[in-house]
Structures are given as C-alpha cells and as structure tokens.
Design an enzyme around this catalytic site. Structure first.
Site, mmCIF file in Angstrom:
data_model
loop_
_atom_site.group_PDB
_atom_site.id
_atom_site.type_symbol
_atom_site.label_atom_id
_atom_site.label_comp_id
_atom_site.label_asym_id
_atom_site.label_seq_id
_atom_site.Cartn_x
_atom_site.Cartn_y
_atom_site.Cartn_z
ATOM 1 N N PRO A 2 52.262 39.711 42.399
ATOM 2 C CA PRO A 2 50.606 39.610 42.848
ATOM 3 C C PRO A 2 49.788 41.204 43.286
ATOM 4 O O PRO A 2 49.767 41.261 43.689
ATOM 5 C CB PRO A 2 50.929 38.567 43.850
ATOM 6 N N GLU A 3 48.431 40.688 42.211
ATOM 7 C CA GLU A 3 47.678 42.005 42.191
ATOM 8 C C GLU A 3 46.106 40.965 42.677
ATOM 9 O O GLU A 3 46.686 39.767 43.169
ATOM 10 C CB GLU A 3 47.657 42.674 41.589
ATOM 11 N N LYS A 59 45.376 44.004 47.479
ATOM 12 C CA LYS A 59 45.856 42.802 47.787
ATOM 13 C C LYS A 59 46.674 42.202 49.130
ATOM 14 O O LYS A 59 47.649 41.360 48.967
ATOM 15 C CB LYS A 59 47.750 44.143 46.713
ATOM 16 N N HIS A 101 63.082 29.052 50.354
ATOM 17 C CA HIS A 101 63.552 29.866 51.288
ATOM 18 C C HIS A 101 62.103 30.033 52.184
ATOM 19 O O HIS A 101 61.555 29.851 51.683
ATOM 20 C CB HIS A 101 64.378 31.032 50.587
ATOM 21 N N ARG A 119 62.658 38.644 48.343
ATOM 22 C CA ARG A 119 63.024 39.616 48.640
ATOM 23 C C ARG A 119 63.427 40.172 49.342
ATOM 24 O O ARG A 119 63.069 41.497 49.520
ATOM 25 C CB ARG A 119 62.744 40.868 46.906
ATOM 26 N N ARG A 269 57.345 54.459 37.651
ATOM 27 C CA ARG A 269 56.970 53.257 37.041
ATOM 28 C C ARG A 269 56.641 53.877 35.921
ATOM 29 O O ARG A 269 55.765 54.478 35.417
ATOM 30 C CB ARG A 269 56.054 52.071 38.217
#
Length: 279
Positions: A2-3, A59, A101, A119, A269
């Site tokens: 998600p940006e 964000k 979850h 995560r 990255r």
DNA sequence: CGCACATCCTGTGTGC
DNA sequence: TGCACACAGGATGTGC
C-alpha cells in the site's frame, strides 16, 4: 504494497463507516501490532473516544479522536476488516485454525474495525495529538496535496544529491511514494533513476512532477474501481499490475521503445527501468 | 549532517 | 515431490 493511492482509497472507504462513531473497546489480539507501545496504553488513550475524522498523510492513516489520535501504517500487507457485529466477527475469527487473522480490533458503538497484518510489519499507535507523533510530524510534502506543486518539487530536487529513485522514496521530502510508484513515475517522466536529484533541468523536474501526479491519480482511480471491500477478509487491490509500465517487468519489453526493462539495486531495493529511453 | 546498512516478519517463489 | 533458503517490502535505528 500500500502506497499513497491505496491508503487514500482505504481512507475514503473507511470514512462513512467510522466517522462520528464511538470506540467502545480496543482488543489487542497480537501485541506486536502496537509495539513499542503497550496494549494497555493504546486502550487507555483510545477507549471511550469518538472518532471525529479519518485523515491521511503519505502512507499514514489516522483517526482523529476527540482527544488524541490513532495512527495506522499498513507497511506491506496490512489491511482493514469490517464486521457489522461481534457475532459476525466471531464466526470468521479462529485463533487456532484457518480463520481470519486479526491483530487489533476497535469495537465501535456500531460495527467493529479490524487491523490485520500477517507479517506483523504494520503498526497501530496512539498519540496525544498529531504533532506528538514523530512519524507524522517528520513527513514531507504529501504527493497528493495541493501544496505539492512543480515549483516546490523542483526546490526539493535541487536540495538533494541522492539518486532520483532514492530521493523519491524519502518520506521526509515527499510523502507517499513507495518502490512501485517511484519506478513508474521515473518511467513516465523518462528519467534515469540513477541521476542525481539536483542534476535535473527545470523542464525535467516539471516532467517528473507531472508524471508523479498522473501516476498517483491513475492508481487511485484503479484502487477505487472497485473500492476496497473490508467485509471480505481476503480483499486486496485488483488490476494494478495492468497499469504498471516498469515495476516487476524485468526482461520484458519496454512499452515505449521495446528494449528489455532492467532491474538494478538502489538503496537495498529493486529499481525497474528502461536504460534506453529513461535518460 | 548525510549516507550505508541491518533489522523487523512471514508468505511466496526459486533452486536443488 | 519435498525441502531449504533467499527474497520482498517501509520505516527505524545504528554506525561511520
């Protein structure tokens, strides 16, 4: 993942569900989601408060309470879930098996809002005010705000010696752009991600600004059609791959010139770009 | 100050 | 087929 556009779509979808609602109770199911804050502290600040508005910057998403705020950051996989009632939540929740979850649940006077991130990178925090949250206070110009003008952007570029790609990822300068849309903006702006930020000519800075604005607007449109469905525990943004021109397209032909898209590492990255038509 | 790099997590994809 | 392992991602903290 998600940006800014994804978080904006979440904020717009969330508003009608939670604005004006009261937080009756906060259930911290996995304490890691509030780390380093304790679950008792989160409860103390948020319980009993009314949610006045849902805000976004970069964000970050936050709930403005009568007193204090709740910040949410989804990092890579975080998502929101909505349950009309505790009964419906109990039906899908199953801590020991294959159920949904959930990390944190805000029980409202009408409905329940869940924060889930398998995560455990995402975070839910509380603060006395917007200014008291260092992460929010440290954010730069929001890439979708009115203040994000070509002139302001050009000034910021001039003040940085870093490669364009790393510059775009720095939330302290421009907030909201992540790995995917930085690659996309540079592709649309026809600029080499390795170029120093302060090396751009005025016309190039304007081109990149325009590219960022259009890439984010296009992505937001995509995220809103269809909008996120918080009632589906598996919901996620659909169709975004279709609008990508560079990201995750290593070896595939550039949609402009046909040369293969390259992947290089920058700042630890992946950067995807066309070495032929991005200069 | 600015930058490079490790860290946090866990599902997914790759290689043997 | 099954297993082991590297990798991805954003923000933060540490060390140079």
């Amino acid at each position: 993942m998600p940006e800014l556009p994804e978080v904006e779509a979440v904020a717009r979808t969330l508003r009608p569900l939670v604005e004006r609602r009261k937080i009756r109770c906060v259930h911290v199911i996995h304490a890691i989601a509030t780390k380093p804050q304790s679950s008792s502290y989160v409860r103390r600040i948020a319980e009993g408060q009314r949610i006045q508005s849902v805000q976004r910057r970069g964000k970050y998403l936050w709930l403005q309470l009568t007193q204090g705020i709740v910040t949410l950051h989804f990092k890579l996989d975080g998502r929101l879930l909505w349950f009309p009632s505790a009964k419906e939540m109990a039906e899908v929740e199953n801590p020991h098996g294959s159920g949904v979850h959930l990390d944190v649940v805000f029980e409202l006077d009408k409905g329940l809002l869940g924060f889930a991130d398998r995560r455990h990178f995402g975070r839910v925090h509380v603060w006395a005010s917007e200014a008291a949250c260092p992460a929010l206070a440290g954010l730069g110009l929001d890439a979708m705000s009115r203040d994000f003008t070509a002139a302001r952007f050009a000034e910021l570029l001039e003040g940085s010696k870093r490669p364009l790609k790393e510059f775009l990822l720095d939330q302290k300068r421009v907030a909201g752009i992540g790995n995917i849309y930085s690659c996309e903006s540079l592709w649309h702006g026809r600029l080499d991600p390795r170029r120093r930020a302060d090396s751009l000519k005025s016309a190039e800075a304007h081109r990149l600004h325009k590219a960022i604005v259009s890439v984010l607007a296009r992505a937001l449109e995509c995220c809103l059609h269809p909008p996120p469905d918080f009632r589906d525990p598996e919901w996620w943004f659909q169709g975004l791959e279709d609008i990508l021109r560079a990201y995750d397209r290593e070896g595939k032909p550039c949609r402009r010139c046909g040369e293969p898209i390259r992947r290089i590492a920058q700042g630890g990255r992946s950067t995807y770009f066309c070495a032929y038509c991005q200069k």
